[in-house]
Write an enzyme that holds these catalytic residues in place. Structure first.
Site, PDB file in Angstrom:
ATOM      1  N   LYS A 144       1.093  -1.088  -0.037  1.00 22.89           N
ATOM      2  CA  LYS A 144       0.086   0.058  -0.121  1.00 22.89           C
ATOM      3  C   LYS A 144       0.780   1.405  -0.158  1.00 22.89           C
ATOM      4  O   LYS A 144       1.947   1.124   0.621  1.00 22.89           O
ATOM      5  CB  LYS A 144      -0.941   0.085   1.249  1.00 22.89           C
ATOM      6  CG  LYS A 144      -0.398  -0.210   2.638  1.00 22.89           C
ATOM      7  CD  LYS A 144       0.559   0.643   3.325  1.00 22.89           C
ATOM      8  CE  LYS A 144       0.539   2.092   3.479  1.00 22.89           C
ATOM      9  NZ  LYS A 144       1.680   2.779   4.038  1.00 22.89           N
ATOM     10  N   TYR A 228      -4.570   4.531   5.775  1.00 21.92           N
ATOM     11  CA  TYR A 228      -5.072   3.588   6.829  1.00 21.92           C
ATOM     12  C   TYR A 228      -6.302   3.986   7.424  1.00 21.92           C
ATOM     13  O   TYR A 228      -7.277   3.377   7.669  1.00 21.92           O
ATOM     14  CB  TYR A 228      -4.048   3.583   8.047  1.00 21.92           C
ATOM     15  CG  TYR A 228      -2.770   2.743   7.693  1.00 21.92           C
ATOM     16  CD1 TYR A 228      -3.107   1.181   7.696  1.00 21.92           C
ATOM     17  CD2 TYR A 228      -1.786   3.329   7.181  1.00 21.92           C
ATOM     18  CE1 TYR A 228      -1.646   0.565   7.296  1.00 21.92           C
ATOM     19  CE2 TYR A 228      -0.468   2.584   6.822  1.00 21.92           C
ATOM     20  CZ  TYR A 228      -0.515   1.290   7.133  1.00 21.92           C
ATOM     21  OH  TYR A 228       0.519   0.405   6.769  1.00 21.92           O
TER      22      TYR A 228
HETATM   23  P1  NAD Z   1      12.285   1.444   2.638  1.00 22.53           P
HETATM   24  O1  NAD Z   1      12.808   2.958   2.216  1.00 22.53           O
HETATM   25  O2  NAD Z   1      12.689   0.913   3.908  1.00 22.53           O
HETATM   26  O3  NAD Z   1      12.559   0.549   1.639  1.00 22.53           O
HETATM   27  C1  NAD Z   1      12.363   0.639   0.296  1.00 22.53           C
HETATM   28  C2  NAD Z   1      13.413  -0.195  -0.602  1.00 22.53           C
HETATM   29  O4  NAD Z   1      13.063  -0.009  -2.077  1.00 22.53           O
HETATM   30  C3  NAD Z   1      15.002  -0.352  -0.427  1.00 22.53           C
HETATM   31  O5  NAD Z   1      15.385  -1.357  -0.173  1.00 22.53           O
HETATM   32  C4  NAD Z   1      15.447   0.498  -1.455  1.00 22.53           C
HETATM   33  O6  NAD Z   1      16.682   0.088  -1.726  1.00 22.53           O
HETATM   34  C5  NAD Z   1      14.596   0.170  -2.627  1.00 22.53           C
HETATM   35  N1  NAD Z   1      14.599   1.173  -3.550  1.00 22.53           N
HETATM   36  C6  NAD Z   1      14.501   0.599  -5.087  1.00 22.53           C
HETATM   37  N2  NAD Z   1      14.562   1.600  -5.828  1.00 22.53           N
HETATM   38  C7  NAD Z   1      14.342   2.887  -5.010  1.00 22.53           C
HETATM   39  C8  NAD Z   1      14.486   4.330  -5.563  1.00 22.53           C
HETATM   40  N3  NAD Z   1      14.649   4.625  -6.348  1.00 22.53           N
HETATM   41  N4  NAD Z   1      14.232   4.973  -4.386  1.00 22.53           N
HETATM   42  C9  NAD Z   1      14.445   4.793  -3.080  1.00 22.53           C
HETATM   43  N5  NAD Z   1      14.503   3.219  -2.738  1.00 22.53           N
HETATM   44  C10 NAD Z   1      14.425   2.361  -3.895  1.00 22.53           C
HETATM   45  O7  NAD Z   1      10.714   1.462   2.610  1.00 22.53           O
HETATM   46  P2  NAD Z   1       9.629   0.440   3.449  1.00 22.53           P
HETATM   47  O8  NAD Z   1       9.320   1.098   4.598  1.00 22.53           O
HETATM   48  O9  NAD Z   1      10.178  -1.023   3.252  1.00 22.53           O
HETATM   49  O10 NAD Z   1       8.481   0.698   2.287  1.00 22.53           O
HETATM   50  C11 NAD Z   1       8.374  -0.099   1.044  1.00 22.53           C
HETATM   51  C12 NAD Z   1       6.836  -0.079   0.658  1.00 22.53           C
HETATM   52  O11 NAD Z   1       6.155  -0.691   1.604  1.00 22.53           O
HETATM   53  C13 NAD Z   1       6.321   1.372   0.628  1.00 22.53           C
HETATM   54  O12 NAD Z   1       5.400   1.287  -0.305  1.00 22.53           O
HETATM   55  C14 NAD Z   1       5.355   1.356   1.935  1.00 22.53           C
HETATM   56  O13 NAD Z   1       4.077   2.274   1.890  1.00 22.53           O
HETATM   57  C15 NAD Z   1       4.996  -0.060   2.029  1.00 22.53           C
HETATM   58  N6  NAD Z   1       5.003  -0.591   3.494  1.00 22.53           N
HETATM   59  C16 NAD Z   1       3.884  -1.147   4.004  1.00 22.53           C
HETATM   60  C17 NAD Z   1       3.932  -1.476   5.405  1.00 22.53           C
HETATM   61  C18 NAD Z   1       2.557  -2.027   5.965  1.00 22.53           C
HETATM   62  O14 NAD Z   1       2.393  -2.149   7.056  1.00 22.53           O
HETATM   63  N7  NAD Z   1       1.729  -2.686   4.931  1.00 22.53           N
HETATM   64  C19 NAD Z   1       4.661  -0.918   6.312  1.00 22.53           C
HETATM   65  C20 NAD Z   1       5.983  -0.332   5.821  1.00 22.53           C
HETATM   66  C21 NAD Z   1       6.110   0.019   4.574  1.00 22.53           C
END
Ligand code: NAD
Length: 376
Positions: A144, A228
């Site tokens: 999401k 949310y």
């Molecule tokens: P994060 O920043 O920790 O991780 C993002 C990942 O994407 C990294 O591994 C990064 O290297 C990679 N990536 C690839 N191309 C990139 C770019 N151009 N710029 C930046 N990063 C790049 O983020 P996250 O917290 O893991 O979130 C990732 C996704 O998951 C988002 O869509 C977020 O909304 C979703 N999320 C959902 C929940 C949930 O509870 N459902 C919780 C956290 C995050």
């Protein structure tokens, strides 16, 4: 060992074990004993999941949850870092051949270990990665918000439809007992229809990350956190979407950080039956609450309303107390079961699209100062 040979060996072992059990049942202690009613069967293969993007959510939640799942397991990764991929291959015991990068996702097509691709990259990359996965013939889970825009959601849905693969969104709260109780109350109307809803979700962003970059995040906190409340309010409205919204952006306190996205948003959602949800979200305050009230009672998520740990939930009848499950494990297992038995997922792409329709209406309402109708 080649797959064909492996299958033959597994079948032979099974036949040998059946014969052994059959014979043993006849001779134990020289007595005639009935053959066991239950014969051995081959355990179905767990579906293979490939996580795309090994950031915080994959590392801290999805990876560990995949060690608890019954119907699927981590079988590969798509990452920009080969070293990280190799570490994951060791930690999760999959072959290094199952490590891909964002440019080699089309090669997933020939990898039989991988059935499901779970897109966990920044929001603005979801469409690109989900479509690549669908084109490779893999079932897709998209985190999401499903994408930056409704148009991108449509493109993902179309790609999955064309490839005849299933599509789901990472709406883990459908697998949380407190939120299931919210949905039950909305359906069975124990407290009457919920007419007054309130939500507040925020965290303080200390330094600029992709979540404050319009291209990668699609917007500010409404995309990441407000979604949310939007989703929770639709649950409290028994699955209905609002018919209209009004919205007002916060005055920016850190304009240098929030150059092209909102720092916070106040908004309201009106539902067809007259219910109203009043909500706020920002990257400048800390909160996580939601409540819904009907003419016969109420439910209040007082702490950690939309997270996976430490939810504190009270109702007009008293506090609720459920053992918190691993939401992500249940969510992924449910999707795997939907694939295995060709059932519809309860969290399909259409739900992700619906929330983007509402978000686009909220942005339009904030930009124009007008009440905007929502057409899902
Ligand atoms: P994060 O920043 O920790 O991780 C993002 C990942 O994407 C990294 O591994 C990064 O290297 C990679 N990536 C690839 N191309 C990139 C770019 N151009 N710029 C930046 N990063 C790049 O983020 P996250 O917290 O893991 O979130 C990732 C996704 O998951 C988002 O869509 C977020 O909304 C979703 N999320 C959902 C929940 C949930 O509870 N459902 C919780 C956290 C995050």
């Amino acid at each position: 060992m080649k797959k064909g040979n492996k299958n033959k060996t597994m079948k032979k072992n099974l036949v040998d074990r059946r014969n052994f059990i059959g014979q043993a049942s006849l001779v134990v202690g020289g007595l005639f004993l009935p053959r066991p009613l239950q014969s051995f069967s081959i355990e179905p293969r767990k579906l293979g999941v490939a996580l795309v993007g090994l950031g915080k959510y994959s590392t801290n939640q999805l990876g560990p949850a995949l060690k608890l799942t019954q119907y699927c397991k981590l079988a590969g990764v798509v990452t920009g870092s080969k070293e990280k991929g190799e570490q994951w291959a060791k930690d999760y015991d999959f072959p290094v051949e199952n490590i891909y990068n964002y440019d080699t996702m089309s090669q997933l097509a020939s990898n039989k270990d991988i059935d499901i691709v779970y897109v966990v990259t920044p929001n603005g990359l979801h469409a690109q990665h989900a479509i690549a996965a669908a084109k490779a013939g893999k079932h897709v889970i998209c985190e999401k918000p499903m994408a930056n825009t409704v148009a991108e959601c449509d493109a993902i849905i179309a790609a999955c439809h064309a490839a005849n693969v299933k599509l789901s969104v990472g709406y883990r709260l459908h697998f949380d007992p407190y939120h299931q109780e919210l949905m039950r109350l909305a359906k069975e109307k124990d407290f009457g229809s919920f007419t007054i809803m309130k939500g507040n979700r925020g965290f303080v962003m200390a330094k600029k990350v992709w979540r404050a970059d319009k291209k990668l995040a699609g917007g500010g906190p409404i995309m990441d956190l407000g979604i949310y409340i939007i989703h929770g309010a639709c649950m409290a409205a028994n699955g209905k979407a609002p018919i209209a919204v009004t919205a007002k952006e916060y005055v920016k306190t850190k304009p240098e950080m929030f150059t092209d996205v909102e720092e916070g948003m106040d908004w309201t959602m009106e539902f067809a039956d007259g219910a109203v949800c009043t909500a706020t979200t920002s990257y400048q305050h800390s909160s996580d609450t939601f409540s819904a009230e009907g003419n016969k009672g109420w439910i209040a998520f007082k702490e950690h309303a939309f997270t996976y740990k430490g939810m504190v939930v009270e109702t007009s009848r008293g506090p609720l107390s459920f053992t918190p499950p691993n939401q992500q494990a249940l969510q992924m297992d449910d999707f795997a079961q939907c694939i295995l038995s060709n059932k519809k997922t309860r969290v399909p792409g259409e739900l992700g699209r619906r929330d983007l329709v509402i978000i686009e209406a909220i942005y339009k309402a904030a930009a124009t100062g007008q009440r905007v109708e929502v057409k899902v």
